[in-house]
Each structure stands twice: as C-alpha cells, then as structure tokens.
Design a protein around this motif. Structure first.
Motif, PDB file in Angstrom:
ATOM      1  N   PHE A 139       0.736  -1.334   0.013  1.00  0.00           N
ATOM      2  CA  PHE A 139       0.055  -0.111   0.176  1.00  0.00           C
ATOM      3  C   PHE A 139       0.987   1.313  -0.167  1.00  0.00           C
ATOM      4  O   PHE A 139       2.031   1.507   0.652  1.00  0.00           O
ATOM      5  N   PRO A 140       0.354   2.256  -0.618  1.00  0.00           N
ATOM      6  CA  PRO A 140       1.268   3.654  -0.735  1.00  0.00           C
ATOM      7  C   PRO A 140       0.958   4.379   0.716  1.00  0.00           C
ATOM      8  O   PRO A 140       0.003   3.830   1.550  1.00  0.00           O
ATOM      9  N   PHE A 141       1.690   5.357   0.936  1.00  0.00           N
ATOM     10  CA  PHE A 141       1.704   6.271   1.961  1.00  0.00           C
ATOM     11  C   PHE A 141       0.419   6.320   2.443  1.00  0.00           C
ATOM     12  O   PHE A 141       0.007   6.311   3.959  1.00  0.00           O
ATOM     13  N   VAL A 142      -0.566   7.147   1.671  1.00  0.00           N
ATOM     14  CA  VAL A 142      -1.900   7.489   2.400  1.00  0.00           C
ATOM     15  C   VAL A 142      -2.488   6.529   2.747  1.00  0.00           C
ATOM     16  O   VAL A 142      -3.079   6.355   3.996  1.00  0.00           O
ATOM     17  N   ARG A 143      -2.428   5.109   2.371  1.00  0.00           N
ATOM     18  CA  ARG A 143      -3.267   3.922   2.899  1.00  0.00           C
ATOM     19  C   ARG A 143      -2.608   3.535   4.122  1.00  0.00           C
ATOM     20  O   ARG A 143      -3.348   2.987   4.955  1.00  0.00           O
ATOM     21  N   GLN A 144      -1.112   3.546   4.281  1.00  0.00           N
ATOM     22  CA  GLN A 144      -0.505   3.264   5.519  1.00  0.00           C
ATOM     23  C   GLN A 144      -1.083   4.003   6.688  1.00  0.00           C
ATOM     24  O   GLN A 144      -1.149   3.758   7.896  1.00  0.00           O
ATOM     25  N   VAL A 145      -1.059   5.484   6.589  1.00  0.00           N
ATOM     26  CA  VAL A 145      -1.748   6.469   7.338  1.00  0.00           C
ATOM     27  C   VAL A 145      -3.128   6.036   8.085  1.00  0.00           C
ATOM     28  O   VAL A 145      -3.516   5.926   9.006  1.00  0.00           O
ATOM     29  N   GLN A 146      -3.779   5.852   6.797  1.00  0.00           N
ATOM     30  CA  GLN A 146      -5.233   5.297   7.051  1.00  0.00           C
ATOM     31  C   GLN A 146      -5.434   4.180   7.863  1.00  0.00           C
ATOM     32  O   GLN A 146      -6.073   4.033   8.726  1.00  0.00           O
ATOM     33  N   ILE A 147      -4.616   3.297   7.718  1.00  0.00           N
ATOM     34  CA  ILE A 147      -4.624   2.059   8.114  1.00  0.00           C
ATOM     35  C   ILE A 147      -4.267   1.876   9.693  1.00  0.00           C
ATOM     36  O   ILE A 147      -4.791   1.364  10.644  1.00  0.00           O
ATOM     37  N   ALA A 148      -3.036   2.872   9.781  1.00  0.00           N
ATOM     38  CA  ALA A 148      -2.512   3.014  11.328  1.00  0.00           C
ATOM     39  C   ALA A 148      -3.800   3.595  12.155  1.00  0.00           C
ATOM     40  O   ALA A 148      -4.027   3.071  13.167  1.00  0.00           O
ATOM     41  N   ALA A 162      -5.898   1.366  15.320  1.00  0.00           N
ATOM     42  CA  ALA A 162      -5.986   2.172  16.667  1.00  0.00           C
ATOM     43  C   ALA A 162      -7.375   2.257  16.928  1.00  0.00           C
ATOM     44  O   ALA A 162      -8.003   1.900  18.094  1.00  0.00           O
ATOM     45  N   LYS A 163      -8.120   2.731  16.264  1.00  0.00           N
ATOM     46  CA  LYS A 163      -9.619   3.112  16.255  1.00  0.00           C
ATOM     47  C   LYS A 163     -10.388   1.779  16.529  1.00  0.00           C
ATOM     48  O   LYS A 163     -11.277   1.655  17.317  1.00  0.00           O
ATOM     49  N   LEU A 164     -10.146   0.757  15.681  1.00  0.00           N
ATOM     50  CA  LEU A 164     -10.625  -0.367  15.700  1.00  0.00           C
ATOM     51  C   LEU A 164     -10.500  -1.321  16.927  1.00  0.00           C
ATOM     52  O   LEU A 164     -11.344  -2.248  17.328  1.00  0.00           O
ATOM     53  N   GLY A 165      -9.054  -1.108  17.141  1.00  0.00           N
ATOM     54  CA  GLY A 165      -8.605  -2.010  18.523  1.00  0.00           C
ATOM     55  C   GLY A 165      -9.466  -1.470  19.664  1.00  0.00           C
ATOM     56  O   GLY A 165     -10.064  -2.324  20.416  1.00  0.00           O
ATOM     57  N   VAL A 177      -7.725  10.580  17.013  1.00  0.00           N
ATOM     58  CA  VAL A 177      -7.040  10.660  18.237  1.00  0.00           C
ATOM     59  C   VAL A 177      -8.307  11.427  19.236  1.00  0.00           C
ATOM     60  O   VAL A 177      -8.484  10.943  20.331  1.00  0.00           O
ATOM     61  N   ARG A 178      -9.219  12.317  18.645  1.00  0.00           N
ATOM     62  CA  ARG A 178     -10.370  12.546  19.428  1.00  0.00           C
ATOM     63  C   ARG A 178     -11.326  11.369  19.694  1.00  0.00           C
ATOM     64  O   ARG A 178     -11.964  11.539  20.975  1.00  0.00           O
ATOM     65  N   TYR A 179     -11.513  10.384  18.865  1.00  0.00           N
ATOM     66  CA  TYR A 179     -12.166   9.241  19.135  1.00  0.00           C
ATOM     67  C   TYR A 179     -11.484   8.607  20.415  1.00  0.00           C
ATOM     68  O   TYR A 179     -12.245   8.194  21.442  1.00  0.00           O
ATOM     69  N   LEU A 180     -10.303   8.519  20.450  1.00  0.00           N
ATOM     70  CA  LEU A 180      -9.581   7.531  21.132  1.00  0.00           C
ATOM     71  C   LEU A 180      -9.753   8.248  22.605  1.00  0.00           C
ATOM     72  O   LEU A 180      -9.512   7.678  23.897  1.00  0.00           O
ATOM     73  N   ASP A 181      -9.465   9.661  22.379  1.00  0.00           N
ATOM     74  CA  ASP A 181      -9.724  10.468  23.659  1.00  0.00           C
ATOM     75  C   ASP A 181     -10.853  10.357  24.507  1.00  0.00           C
ATOM     76  O   ASP A 181     -10.731  10.683  25.773  1.00  0.00           O
ATOM     77  N   ASN A 241      -0.316  -4.844  14.038  1.00  0.00           N
ATOM     78  CA  ASN A 241      -0.598  -3.896  12.861  1.00  0.00           C
ATOM     79  C   ASN A 241      -0.548  -2.520  12.964  1.00  0.00           C
ATOM     80  O   ASN A 241      -0.046  -1.751  12.146  1.00  0.00           O
ATOM     81  N   PHE A 242      -0.805  -2.057  14.220  1.00  0.00           N
ATOM     82  CA  PHE A 242      -0.676  -0.494  14.342  1.00  0.00           C
ATOM     83  C   PHE A 242       0.710  -0.112  14.100  1.00  0.00           C
ATOM     84  O   PHE A 242       1.059   0.900  13.267  1.00  0.00           O
ATOM     85  N   PHE A 243       1.921  -0.894  14.624  1.00  0.00           N
ATOM     86  CA  PHE A 243       2.991  -0.268  14.443  1.00  0.00           C
ATOM     87  C   PHE A 243       3.746  -0.637  12.992  1.00  0.00           C
ATOM     88  O   PHE A 243       4.724  -0.008  12.587  1.00  0.00           O
ATOM     89  N   PHE A 244       3.089  -1.816  12.419  1.00  0.00           N
ATOM     90  CA  PHE A 244       3.521  -2.181  11.117  1.00  0.00           C
ATOM     91  C   PHE A 244       3.280  -0.843  10.020  1.00  0.00           C
ATOM     92  O   PHE A 244       3.992  -0.575   9.280  1.00  0.00           O
ATOM     93  N   HIS A 245       1.976  -0.324  10.347  1.00  0.00           N
ATOM     94  CA  HIS A 245       1.539   0.667   9.381  1.00  0.00           C
ATOM     95  C   HIS A 245       2.102   2.055   9.753  1.00  0.00           C
ATOM     96  O   HIS A 245       2.451   2.483   8.649  1.00  0.00           O
TER      97      HIS A 245
END
Lengths: 154, 154
Positions: free
Chosen positions: B32-41, B45-48, B78-82, B120-124
C-alpha cells in the motif's frame, strides 16, 4: 522473522543470487541495514525482559554475516525469553528503568514497556520486513503477524 | 505521525516539489502507498478500541489526497480515542473479538490486542515512516517514538 529469512533465501536461490546480500540492504543511506534491524529487534525483546526483571541478558558480538548466523541470533534470543514466566513480571509495572543513553533519566516499567520497548521492537521488525519486500521478496501480512491464537467458528 | 507529515512538507517545500506526491509513494509495487498506511494505522488504533469495548467507531470514506486531509484523519482518530477511559477496558481481556475477515473465527480480547492490534498498528506506522525516510525525508528514531514519559536524574 525466521520465516522471512527462509522466504528471502528461497527467493535468492530462485534468482541465483547470494541470499547473504540482503544482510547489507537498507531503505535509506543513513538507516541501519537488514542485519542491524534483525539484531536490534532481538536486542529490544531481550532488553525489554531483562530491564523489567533484572535478569541478566546474554550479550552478542554483533558479527553476524549470514542468514544462518542471524537465525542462531533469533533462536538464542527466543531461548532466553522462554526462560521467563508471568511471575517474573509481577512487580514490573512500577519498577524503575533506565538505559545508558538516558543520562540518568528514568521511566516506570509500564511506561518503558508501552512507550519504548514495544514501539522499538515493532519498528525494527517491520523495517527488516520492509527491506525484504522492497527488494522483491514475496512476503505478506500473514508472514508478519505469524500464527494467531484463534478459536474456530462456533 | 503528524510531526512526520510536517517534516515531509518542509522537505518538499525546500526542494520545490509538491508534498502531496508522497501520498502515492510506496516501498514495493504490491504494498500500500503512504496514504493507505496512514489510514490503516489510524483505523487499527480506532478499531482496537472499538472492538474491545463495543463503542461504535467513526467511519471514513478513505478519500484523503493531501497532507492536510491526512492530518484531519489523525486528529479525528485521536479525538475518538480521547473519549475512552481506563474503565472502558475493564473487562476487555476476556471479551470475544472477531472481524469480518476471520469467517467466524474469534480471539479473546487480550490475544487480539497483543497479537493483532498492536503489531498491525506499528506495522503501518513504521511503514509510513519508512516511505518518507526512503524518499529522503530527514526523520529519526526520536520522531518515531515521540515524547517519552521520563523523570529527570535524581
């Protein structure tokens, strides 16, 4: 990680290139090469357990030059980690951790494990994986995650 | 991760190239390209948090095409996780987790978090970082780890 080495070795053999060439590959001129990424991933796991519990960790000369030597480094690290039980980590959340680089600064065991040990371990594991992927080795997310502890459908 | 975007933007501006070019860069043709790596990271976090607690997570169209849009994705995550507190995770170690991809297989919350969400979080996150590093952006391990919770020397 050992599986990645096996896949990279088979890839190199199919192309009739020396698998140990991967040892020196890197993603950026000023980033560590593959061999160092594997060594540091092992050491981060080893030192995480050692610093939290106070149990002395094995030391290595960091002289690996072949895939077989890297596999032995991985095996040796896993053997060390297999010597721990849950009881060894009973009081580690509140223990005080420091490293020579921190010039006297300290972290609690919990903060060290969450903010330093885990992120660093996965950083170096993922970078080792990415160096292989970048050079054409056919690895996928399943090879990265390994076997998951799952129950079959009810 | 937001800091990495800022450093990449400054790097691009210094070279008079469009920073949003990074959006499509990748380490391997079939990764996956950069944009997808950031989206999946962000999504990992969100889905965890969502899968462990049952609290509904925000959904996104995955249409980011600029650094500013990626920053908003990070902020929103981050707002969701907060919105979570420790109490929300009180019983999550033994809860049952599944994902649409697992075809009915399940994991305990503890196994899911340790074997799937964290790796997975740290992978992406690391792959996003490595794509920037590979393309010359001047980032270092401190930018990856962020601010550590440390006490000054006694």
């Amino acid at each position: 990680m050992e599986k990645w080495l096996d896949v990279a070795k088979a890839f190199a053999e199919a192309k009739a290139i020396d698998p140990n060439l991967f040892i020196g590959f890197r993603l950026a001129p000023d980033q560590f090469p593959f061999v160092r990424q594997v060594q540091i991933a092992c050491d981060t796991a080893k030192l995480g357990a050692s610093r939290l519990t106070g149990k002395e960790a094995p030391t290595y000369a960091d002289t690996e030059q072949t895939f077989d030597q890297l596999k032995e480094r991985i095996h040796s690290t896993v053997r060390y980690l297999d010597g721990f039980s849950a009881a060894d980590f009973k009081d580690t959340a509140t223990t005080t951790v420091s490293t020579p680089r921190w010039e006297g600064r300290t972290m609690t065991g919990a903060d060290y494990f969450i903010e330093h040990a885990i992120p660093n371990f996965f950083f170096h594991a993922t970078t080792a994986y990415s160096i292989l992927r970048h050079n054409g080795v056919n690895l996928g997310k399943k090879d990265y995650l390994g076997q998951l502890t799952q129950k079959p459908p009810a």
